[in-house]
Design an enzyme around this catalytic site. Structure first.
Site, mmCIF file in Angstrom:
data_model
loop_
_atom_site.group_PDB
_atom_site.id
_atom_site.type_symbol
_atom_site.label_atom_id
_atom_site.label_comp_id
_atom_site.label_asym_id
_atom_site.label_seq_id
_atom_site.Cartn_x
_atom_site.Cartn_y
_atom_site.Cartn_z
ATOM 1 N N GLY A 15 66.561 91.831 53.073
ATOM 2 C CA GLY A 15 66.179 92.636 51.679
ATOM 3 C C GLY A 15 65.453 93.890 51.090
ATOM 4 O O GLY A 15 65.419 93.801 50.225
ATOM 5 N N ASN A 17 63.994 96.843 52.296
ATOM 6 C CA ASN A 17 64.117 97.680 51.539
ATOM 7 C C ASN A 17 65.010 98.378 50.034
ATOM 8 O O ASN A 17 64.864 98.990 49.800
ATOM 9 C CB ASN A 17 65.088 98.377 53.057
ATOM 10 C CG ASN A 17 64.147 99.014 54.000
ATOM 11 O OD1 ASN A 17 62.864 100.106 53.717
ATOM 12 N ND2 ASN A 17 63.467 98.613 55.569
ATOM 13 N N MET A 92 73.561 94.812 59.713
ATOM 14 C CA MET A 92 74.208 94.226 60.891
ATOM 15 C C MET A 92 75.537 94.432 61.074
ATOM 16 O O MET A 92 75.710 94.083 61.602
ATOM 17 C CB MET A 92 73.515 93.268 61.036
ATOM 18 C CG MET A 92 71.691 93.272 60.952
ATOM 19 S SD MET A 92 70.989 94.378 61.451
ATOM 20 C CE MET A 92 70.710 94.035 63.664
ATOM 21 N N ILE A 94 78.799 97.748 63.119
ATOM 22 C CA ILE A 94 78.767 98.533 63.058
ATOM 23 C C ILE A 94 80.491 98.557 62.122
ATOM 24 O O ILE A 94 81.642 98.111 62.189
ATOM 25 C CB ILE A 94 79.324 98.706 64.320
ATOM 26 C CG1 ILE A 94 78.106 97.552 65.338
ATOM 27 C CG2 ILE A 94 80.075 100.025 65.094
ATOM 28 C CD1 ILE A 94 78.679 98.586 66.503
ATOM 29 N N LEU A 95 80.092 99.862 61.951
ATOM 30 C CA LEU A 95 81.235 100.857 60.675
ATOM 31 C C LEU A 95 82.163 101.297 61.650
ATOM 32 O O LEU A 95 82.965 101.817 62.277
ATOM 33 C CB LEU A 95 81.018 101.147 59.364
ATOM 34 C CG LEU A 95 79.541 101.236 58.704
ATOM 35 C CD1 LEU A 95 78.294 101.842 57.967
ATOM 36 C CD2 LEU A 95 79.878 99.563 58.255
ATOM 37 N N ASN A 109 71.065 105.440 55.821
ATOM 38 C CA ASN A 109 70.648 104.492 56.721
ATOM 39 C C ASN A 109 69.214 104.371 57.129
ATOM 40 O O ASN A 109 68.628 105.525 57.269
ATOM 41 C CB ASN A 109 70.968 103.883 57.933
ATOM 42 C CG ASN A 109 71.162 102.934 59.315
ATOM 43 O OD1 ASN A 109 71.006 102.079 58.196
ATOM 44 N ND2 ASN A 109 70.935 103.405 59.885
ATOM 45 N N HIS A 111 65.898 103.467 60.314
ATOM 46 C CA HIS A 111 66.274 103.155 61.717
ATOM 47 C C HIS A 111 64.820 102.916 61.350
ATOM 48 O O HIS A 111 63.580 103.845 61.854
ATOM 49 C CB HIS A 111 66.849 103.698 62.654
ATOM 50 C CG HIS A 111 66.739 103.455 63.779
ATOM 51 N ND1 HIS A 111 67.828 102.154 64.178
ATOM 52 C CD2 HIS A 111 65.812 103.603 65.215
ATOM 53 C CE1 HIS A 111 67.212 102.497 65.579
ATOM 54 N NE2 HIS A 111 66.257 103.074 65.815
ATOM 55 N N SER A 138 62.861 106.175 60.695
ATOM 56 C CA SER A 138 63.646 107.512 60.426
ATOM 57 C C SER A 138 64.887 107.174 59.007
ATOM 58 O O SER A 138 65.823 106.406 59.551
ATOM 59 C CB SER A 138 64.179 108.383 61.220
ATOM 60 O OG SER A 138 63.607 108.380 62.789
ATOM 61 N N ASP A 147 73.303 105.201 65.182
ATOM 62 C CA ASP A 147 71.742 105.710 64.667
ATOM 63 C C ASP A 147 71.198 107.226 65.321
ATOM 64 O O ASP A 147 70.603 107.841 65.847
ATOM 65 C CB ASP A 147 70.770 105.052 65.372
ATOM 66 C CG ASP A 147 70.477 103.441 64.918
ATOM 67 O OD1 ASP A 147 70.695 103.778 63.468
ATOM 68 O OD2 ASP A 147 70.315 102.871 66.134
HETATM 69 C C1 GRF Z 1 64.161 96.920 58.909
HETATM 70 O O1 GRF Z 1 63.467 97.129 59.769
HETATM 71 C C2 GRF Z 1 65.490 98.103 59.522
HETATM 72 O O2 GRF Z 1 64.468 99.693 59.859
HETATM 73 C C3 GRF Z 1 66.373 98.131 59.792
HETATM 74 O O3 GRF Z 1 66.476 97.128 59.764
HETATM 75 C C4 GRF Z 1 65.102 96.418 58.729
HETATM 76 C C5 GRF Z 1 66.211 96.119 57.479
HETATM 77 O O4 GRF Z 1 65.190 95.229 56.315
HETATM 78 N N1 GRF Z 1 67.956 98.938 59.445
HETATM 79 P P1 GRF Z 1 64.890 94.552 55.456
HETATM 80 O O5 GRF Z 1 66.135 93.393 55.400
HETATM 81 O O6 GRF Z 1 65.071 95.830 54.651
HETATM 82 O O7 GRF Z 1 63.358 93.479 54.923
#
Ligand code: GRF
Length: 321
Positions: A15, A17, A92, A94-95, A109, A111, A138, A147
């Site tokens: 987490g 991000n 993680m 798929i929706l 999202n 990526h 992105s 994606d």
């Molecule tokens: C990130 O690399 C993001 O791009 C991908 O999953 C990872 C999540 O990392 N979708 P975090 O849990 O936010 O540290």
């Protein structure tokens, strides 16, 4: 502080991000707040931080449930939290198409690649193997295909000669943390951007048959019919004709309908100063919660009022049945 847009962040792991969004939201001028952090992994490390930051969390494992059932549980929790947007941050799962459909244009999202390159996993290694000069990340809207939705913003990240996938991932992550918060802020405030609003009106107006754009007294207008004899069915107004705010003018059936609309919803409609006399109505587009289907219906109705018979005839026949 102004009302801020509530977002729910979905995570499955560390987490980071999510944390970047939480800290961005601490700035006074940030237009969003993280109302909920939800996860399909009850012991996802990121949840601890969210909790410590005083954010509501929700978890429900997907084990033993169908995709649709699990998505529905998450959906209910997100709605309950009052969130208007979903931000996927390392979620993680798929929706289901159904879930994606419900949050159409309201789910983002991030990526770790420069989409459309390297969808799916192992993005860093694939960029290294290809000998790319840049990797990157992105932010995109989520559509049913993985994606694949429209890209809102990207950051290029230089690849250094000694990079391996792990080192590169760390550098891309720094870029992710910057990009996600700024893109989210810009996206959720897009309805305050007159250019974005104009493009929305334009898209709906030009989707109607035999239409084209022609400026009228310095503001964009849309006509139906031929270049010569075409008639206007809509005008865009950005403080034009002495009006305030951003609006679109469309034709009603006349002054009776116009005054009924003004009575029914004075926050949405007003009579434009100049065109109002001949029964046009202005629809405000800067309220922050424009119903674009409703605007599209109005454009169509207005179009129909001035379109040449040959275009409306088929519709009239269809409606008789
Ligand atoms: C990130 O690399 C993001 O791009 C991908 O999953 C990872 C999540 O990392 N979708 P975090 O849990 O936010 O540290």
């Amino acid at each position: 502080m102004k009302d801020r847009v509530k977002v729910a962040v979905l995570i499955s792991g560390r987490g980071s991000n999510m944390a970047a969004l939480v800290y961005a939201a601490k700035a006074d001028d940030c237009p969003f707040e993280v109302a909920l952090v939800a996860s399909n992994v009850p012991d996802a490390p990121g949840l601890l931080l969210a909790k410590a930051e005083g954010i509501d969390i929700f978890t429900h494992t997907h084990h033993g449930l169908s995709r649709e059932e699990h998505d529905q549980i998450m959906h209910d929790a997100i709605v309950e939290a009052g969130a208007d947007y979903i931000v996927l941050a390392g979620y993680m799962r798929i929706l289901s198409d159904e879930f994606v459909g419900k949050w159409c244009d309201h789910m983002l999202n991030i990526h770790p690649s420069l989409l459309p390159k390297y969808k799916g996993l192992n993005t860093y290694q694939r960029a290294l193997d290809a000998g790319d000069e840049h990797a990157g990340c992105s932010v995109h809207l989520v559509t049913p295909t993985l994606d694949d939705g429209p890209v809102l913003a990207q950051t290029e990240v230089a690849i250094l000669p000694d990079d391996d996938a792990e080192v590169l991932a760390d550098r891309v992550l720094i870029a992710e943390h910057q990009l996600y918060a700024s893109t989210l802020a810009q996206y959720i405030t897009r309805e305050a951007d007159p250019d974005w609003i104009l493009n929305q009106v334009r898209k709906h107006a030009l989707a109607l048959e035999e239409t084209y754009e022609r400026p009228s007294f310095g503001t964009p207008g849309w006509r139906v019919g031929s270049e010569k004899t075409g008639k206007y069915f809509a005008y865009f107004s950005l403080r034009h004709f002495g009006e305030s705010g951003t609006s679109v003018f469309v034709k009603t059936s006349g002054l009776d309908e116009q005054s009924a609309l003004l009575d029914a919803d004075p926050d949405l409609y007003f009579a434009p100063k100049f065109y109002g006399k001949s029964g046009w109505i202005a629809i405000r587009l800067d309220t922050g919660h424009t119903d674009w289907d409703h605007v599209a219906d109005w454009l169509k109705k207005s179009w129909r009022m001035v379109a040449p018979k040959k275009l409306t005839k088929m519709m009239d026949i269809a409606e008789e049945f």
